[in-house]
Design an enzyme around this catalytic site. Sequence first.
Site, short mmCIF file in Angstrom:
data_model
loop_
_atom_site.label_atom_id
_atom_site.label_comp_id
_atom_site.label_asym_id
_atom_site.label_seq_id
_atom_site.Cartn_x
_atom_site.Cartn_y
_atom_site.Cartn_z
N LYS A 197 6.53 -2.10 1.79
CA LYS A 197 5.37 -1.54 2.50
C LYS A 197 4.17 -2.47 2.36
O LYS A 197 3.24 -2.20 1.59
CB LYS A 197 5.07 -0.13 1.97
CG LYS A 197 4.20 0.70 2.88
CD LYS A 197 4.24 2.15 2.45
CE LYS A 197 3.18 3.00 3.09
NZ LYS A 197 3.24 3.06 4.56
N GLU A 224 12.00 1.92 14.39
CA GLU A 224 11.12 2.99 13.92
C GLU A 224 9.82 2.95 14.71
O GLU A 224 9.65 2.10 15.59
CB GLU A 224 10.85 2.85 12.42
CG GLU A 224 10.21 1.54 12.04
CD GLU A 224 10.10 1.31 10.53
OE1 GLU A 224 10.02 2.28 9.77
OE2 GLU A 224 10.06 0.13 10.14
N ARG A 264 -7.80 -20.62 -2.20
CA ARG A 264 -6.77 -20.45 -1.18
C ARG A 264 -5.67 -21.53 -1.26
O ARG A 264 -5.96 -22.72 -1.25
CB ARG A 264 -7.40 -20.48 0.22
CG ARG A 264 -6.39 -20.20 1.33
CD ARG A 264 -7.04 -20.23 2.71
NE ARG A 264 -6.06 -19.96 3.75
CZ ARG A 264 -5.24 -20.89 4.25
NH1 ARG A 264 -5.31 -22.14 3.84
NH2 ARG A 264 -4.36 -20.56 5.19
N TYR A 279 0.83 -1.20 0.00
CA TYR A 279 0.00 0.00 0.00
C TYR A 279 0.86 1.24 0.00
O TYR A 279 2.08 1.18 0.20
CB TYR A 279 -0.96 -0.01 1.19
CG TYR A 279 -0.33 0.28 2.54
CD1 TYR A 279 0.50 -0.64 3.16
CD2 TYR A 279 -0.57 1.48 3.19
CE1 TYR A 279 1.08 -0.37 4.39
CE2 TYR A 279 0.00 1.76 4.43
CZ TYR A 279 0.83 0.83 5.02
OH TYR A 279 1.39 1.11 6.24
N ARG A 292 8.24 4.18 -4.65
CA ARG A 292 8.32 3.18 -3.58
C ARG A 292 7.31 2.07 -3.81
O ARG A 292 7.60 0.88 -3.57
CB ARG A 292 8.08 3.84 -2.21
CG ARG A 292 8.24 2.85 -1.06
CD ARG A 292 8.20 3.52 0.30
NE ARG A 292 6.90 4.11 0.58
CZ ARG A 292 6.63 4.86 1.64
NH1 ARG A 292 7.57 5.13 2.53
NH2 ARG A 292 5.42 5.35 1.81
N1 PMP Z 1 7.76 3.45 9.02
C1 PMP Z 1 6.63 2.72 9.01
C2 PMP Z 1 6.65 1.38 9.64
C3 PMP Z 1 5.45 3.23 8.44
O1 PMP Z 1 4.33 2.50 8.43
C4 PMP Z 1 5.46 4.55 7.89
C5 PMP Z 1 4.21 5.15 7.30
N2 PMP Z 1 3.69 4.42 6.29
C6 PMP Z 1 6.66 5.27 7.91
C7 PMP Z 1 7.79 4.70 8.48
C8 PMP Z 1 6.74 6.67 7.32
O2 PMP Z 1 6.74 6.62 5.93
P1 PMP Z 1 6.18 7.83 5.05
O3 PMP Z 1 6.98 9.04 5.46
O4 PMP Z 1 6.44 7.43 3.67
O5 PMP Z 1 4.73 7.97 5.41
#
Ligand code: PMP
Length: 285
Positions: A147, A179, A100, A33, A52
Site C-alpha cells: 500500500k 480493482e 536526494r 499508508y 497490513r
Molecule cells: N484497492 C486499492 C487500490 C485501494 O487503494 C484500496 C483502499 N485503500 C482498496 C483496494 C480497499 O482496501 P481497504 O478495504 O483496506 O480499504
Amino acid sequence: MSRTVYVNGNWYPEEDARVSVFDRGFLMADGVYEVTSVLDSGLIDFQRHCKRLARSLSELDIPNPHTMEEWTALHEEIRRRNGLTEGLIYLQVTRGAEDRDFAWSDDLVPTVVLFTQAKGLLDNPAAQRGLTIKTIDDLRWLRRDIKTVQLLYPSMGKMMARQAGADDAWMVEEGLVTEGTSNNAYIIKSEKIITRQLSPRILPGITRLAVLALADETGMSVEERPFSVAEAQAADEAFLTSATAFVMPVVEIDGVKIGSGTPGPLVNRLRALYIERARQHGVES
Ligand code: PMP
C-alpha cells in the site's frame, strides 16, 4: 476548527505540522499508508490494518517504527484529541529524509504522520443511488499488494472517470478487471460473489477480507477469480469495498446498466451486515 496532527512523536495544530522537503515520501513516493475508519468513536478492523502496514513496510525494507500496541495508542489518541466520532484516521510512514539520491542509506529514521478526517460514512447517498463506473487500463506497477503512496495513476483514474461523467474507475489488465482506483471490485451472478483472487496485482483489502468472511457466514458462495468487463456488465449485481465506502453498490459500467440499474438486494444485505458487524464488534471475525 484546526485539527491536531501527529508528526514524528509530536502533536501540532495542522497549520504548524511539517515534514522535510528532503523526505523520500515527498521526492520518491517512498512510503506506505493506511486508512482506518472510525464509527461511533471506535476504530474499525484496526489490527488488520496494522498487520497490513507491517507487511507493506517489510516488503520495502522500511523498519516498522512502532509496535501494534503503540500504533493503537497513537490512533486512539489522535481520535480523542480531535473528538472524531465518524470519519477516518490517515497514517503514513515514509523511509525518511536525506539528500536526494535514488539509492537510500540504511540508517534512515522513518517519518510518521497521522491526521484525522471527519466524514459521514454511514449516511452516504451513493449507497442509495449506486455508483457508475468507467473502465480504464491498469497502468500501475506490479506490486499493488504493497500500500504505497504512489497514488498518481489512481488519482488520474478518478479524474478520467469524472470527465466521462462516472463516479469512479475500475482498472482492466489483459481484458480482466483488477480493482477500483481505491477499492476492490466484485460482481454477483446467480447469487455467487465473484472477485479477483489475491496476488501482487491487487491490494489485499481489509474490507474485502471481512466481507468475504461475512458472505461465507451467511451461506453465500464466493468464487475468487478474475472477471472481464463484459461479464461484469452481464452480472446481476456489482459492488466495491473499501475501509471508508464499506460495501457500495455499482449500478452501471461503461454506460451499461447492471441488472435493474439500481442497487441489488444481495449488495444491500451485505452492506447492512458489514455495517452492523462494524458497529457492534469493530468487524474482525
Ligand atoms: N484497492 C486499492 C487500490 C485501494 O487503494 C484500496 C483502499 N485503500 C482498496 C483496494 C480497499 O482496501 P481497504 O478495504 O483496506 O480499504
